[in-house]
Motif scaffolding. Structure first.
Motif, PDB file in Angstrom:
ATOM      1  N   GLY A  51       0.744  -1.070  -0.048  1.00 47.93           N
ATOM      2  CA  GLY A  51      -0.120  -0.004  -0.165  1.00 47.93           C
ATOM      3  C   GLY A  51       1.049   1.161   0.074  1.00 47.93           C
ATOM      4  N   THR A  52       2.053   1.201   0.732  1.00 45.07           N
ATOM      5  CA  THR A  52       2.850   2.472   0.786  1.00 45.07           C
ATOM      6  C   THR A  52       3.453   2.662  -0.438  1.00 45.07           C
ATOM      7  OG1 THR A  52       3.161   1.990   3.178  1.00 45.07           O
ATOM      8  CG2 THR A  52       4.859   3.509   1.974  1.00 45.07           C
ATOM      9  N   GLY A  53       3.847   1.433  -1.061  1.00 45.68           N
ATOM     10  CA  GLY A  53       4.349   1.551  -2.491  1.00 45.68           C
ATOM     11  C   GLY A  53       3.436   2.141  -3.456  1.00 45.68           C
ATOM     12  N   ARG A  54       2.313   1.771  -3.326  1.00 44.49           N
ATOM     13  CA  ARG A  54       1.376   2.418  -4.381  1.00 44.49           C
ATOM     14  C   ARG A  54       1.277   3.817  -4.135  1.00 44.49           C
ATOM     15  NH1 ARG A  54      -1.148  -2.521  -3.205  1.00 44.49           N
ATOM     16  NH2 ARG A  54      -2.534  -1.523  -1.539  1.00 44.49           N
ATOM     17  N   HIS A  55       1.042   4.384  -3.137  1.00 47.54           N
ATOM     18  CA  HIS A  55       1.031   5.797  -2.751  1.00 47.54           C
ATOM     19  C   HIS A  55       2.323   6.513  -3.481  1.00 47.54           C
ATOM     20  CE1 HIS A  55      -2.395   5.943  -0.834  1.00 47.54           C
ATOM     21  NE2 HIS A  55      -2.087   4.927  -0.008  1.00 47.54           N
ATOM     22  N   PHE A  56       3.656   5.981  -3.585  1.00 46.45           N
ATOM     23  CA  PHE A  56       4.598   6.513  -4.099  1.00 46.45           C
ATOM     24  C   PHE A  56       5.000   6.153  -5.221  1.00 46.45           C
ATOM     25  CE2 PHE A  56       5.052   7.211   0.581  1.00 46.45           C
ATOM     26  CZ  PHE A  56       5.243   8.574   0.634  1.00 46.45           C
ATOM     27  N   LYS A  57       3.937   5.483  -6.019  1.00 45.57           N
ATOM     28  CA  LYS A  57       4.474   4.825  -7.661  1.00 45.57           C
ATOM     29  C   LYS A  57       5.648   3.959  -7.449  1.00 45.57           C
ATOM     30  CE  LYS A  57       1.453   8.354  -9.858  1.00 45.57           C
ATOM     31  NZ  LYS A  57       0.417   8.297  -8.804  1.00 45.57           N
ATOM     32  N   SER A  58       5.922   3.115  -6.388  1.00 47.81           N
ATOM     33  CA  SER A  58       7.164   2.327  -6.285  1.00 47.81           C
ATOM     34  C   SER A  58       7.314   0.942  -7.081  1.00 47.81           C
ATOM     35  CB  SER A  58       7.521   2.190  -4.971  1.00 47.81           C
ATOM     36  OG  SER A  58       7.728   3.471  -4.187  1.00 47.81           O
ATOM     37  N   GLY A  59       5.897   0.837  -7.511  1.00 41.08           N
ATOM     38  CA  GLY A  59       5.938  -0.826  -8.040  1.00 41.08           C
ATOM     39  C   GLY A  59       5.631  -1.844  -7.114  1.00 41.08           C
ATOM     40  N   GLY A  60       5.653  -3.151  -7.374  1.00 46.01           N
ATOM     41  CA  GLY A  60       5.614  -4.297  -6.844  1.00 46.01           C
ATOM     42  C   GLY A  60       6.599  -4.256  -5.662  1.00 46.01           C
ATOM     43  N   VAL A  61       6.099  -4.897  -4.463  1.00 50.29           N
ATOM     44  CA  VAL A  61       7.064  -5.084  -3.351  1.00 50.29           C
ATOM     45  C   VAL A  61       8.060  -6.368  -3.819  1.00 50.29           C
ATOM     46  CG1 VAL A  61       7.394  -5.993  -1.069  1.00 50.29           C
ATOM     47  CG2 VAL A  61       5.479  -4.492  -1.623  1.00 50.29           C
ATOM     48  N   GLN A  62       9.252  -6.350  -3.568  1.00 48.86           N
ATOM     49  CA  GLN A  62      10.124  -7.165  -4.023  1.00 48.86           C
ATOM     50  C   GLN A  62      10.262  -7.896  -2.651  1.00 48.86           C
ATOM     51  OE1 GLN A  62      11.668  -7.945  -6.970  1.00 48.86           O
ATOM     52  NE2 GLN A  62      10.262  -6.255  -7.394  1.00 48.86           N
ATOM     53  N   GLN A  63      10.687  -7.403  -1.544  1.00 45.94           N
ATOM     54  CA  GLN A  63      10.787  -8.061  -0.109  1.00 45.94           C
ATOM     55  C   GLN A  63      10.620  -7.035   1.002  1.00 45.94           C
ATOM     56  OE1 GLN A  63      14.627  -9.974   0.413  1.00 45.94           O
ATOM     57  NE2 GLN A  63      15.628  -7.898   0.492  1.00 45.94           N
ATOM     58  N   VAL A  64      10.215  -7.654   2.220  1.00 45.30           N
ATOM     59  CA  VAL A  64      10.083  -6.894   3.261  1.00 45.30           C
ATOM     60  C   VAL A  64      11.079  -7.606   4.114  1.00 45.30           C
ATOM     61  CG1 VAL A  64       8.654  -6.260   5.323  1.00 45.30           C
ATOM     62  CG2 VAL A  64       7.581  -6.373   2.760  1.00 45.30           C
ATOM     63  N   VAL A  65      11.782  -6.848   4.931  1.00 41.74           N
ATOM     64  CA  VAL A  65      12.792  -7.166   5.912  1.00 41.74           C
ATOM     65  C   VAL A  65      12.581  -6.364   7.208  1.00 41.74           C
ATOM     66  CG1 VAL A  65      15.200  -7.516   6.632  1.00 41.74           C
ATOM     67  CG2 VAL A  65      14.479  -7.661   4.146  1.00 41.74           C
ATOM     68  N   ILE A  66      12.360  -7.448   8.353  1.00 39.39           N
ATOM     69  CA  ILE A  66      11.968  -6.471   9.560  1.00 39.39           C
ATOM     70  C   ILE A  66      13.006  -7.248  10.510  1.00 39.39           C
ATOM     71  CG2 ILE A  66      10.525  -6.426  11.505  1.00 39.39           C
ATOM     72  CD1 ILE A  66       8.241  -7.086   9.577  1.00 39.39           C
TER      73      ILE A  66
END
Length: 121
Positions: A51-66
């Protein structure tokens, strides 16, 4: 194949989940109740990142690291409507895990896809 990833040093558990947070498959040694918690959390975190990526037109999520104090969690797309969550010890070699996750997703991506859930019923 998920158990092969657990053999990587410092990898604790692996879960494949649907986009709505249900377990598709888990590593053998992981307790079911903990796998359900990991799947639900990973689904939520991936959704927030998307959702955050969509707002910034960043494309699809590659990975999330926590990075937690004691663990590191990797979440990656694993085929259509599926995610791969890999829980590791905090001092894991992140590059090695990212490489192994990518290899696993490429190798069995078709098997990791989960069908989209309908809104019926």
């Amino acid at each position: 194949m998920l158990d092969d990833l657990v053999e990587v040093p410092q990898v604790v558990s692996v879960v494949v989940l649907s986009t709505d947070g249900l377990i598709v498959q888990k590593s053998t040694q992981m307790q079911q109740d903990l796998a359900e918690i990991l799947a639900a959390g990973a689904s939520s975190m991936y959704s927030v990142a998307a959702g955050t990526g969509r707002h910034f037109k960043s494309g699809g999520v590659q990975q999330v690291v926590i990075e937690f104090h004691e663990h590191t969690l990797f979440i990656a797309a694993a085929g259509q409507n599926a995610r791969l969550a890999v829980l590791c010890e905090q001092d894991v070699d992140m590059g090695m895990v990212a490489y192994e996750v990518s290899r696993l997703v490429t190798r069995i991506g078709d098997y990791l896809s989960a069908p989209a859930r309908s809104n019926d019923g």
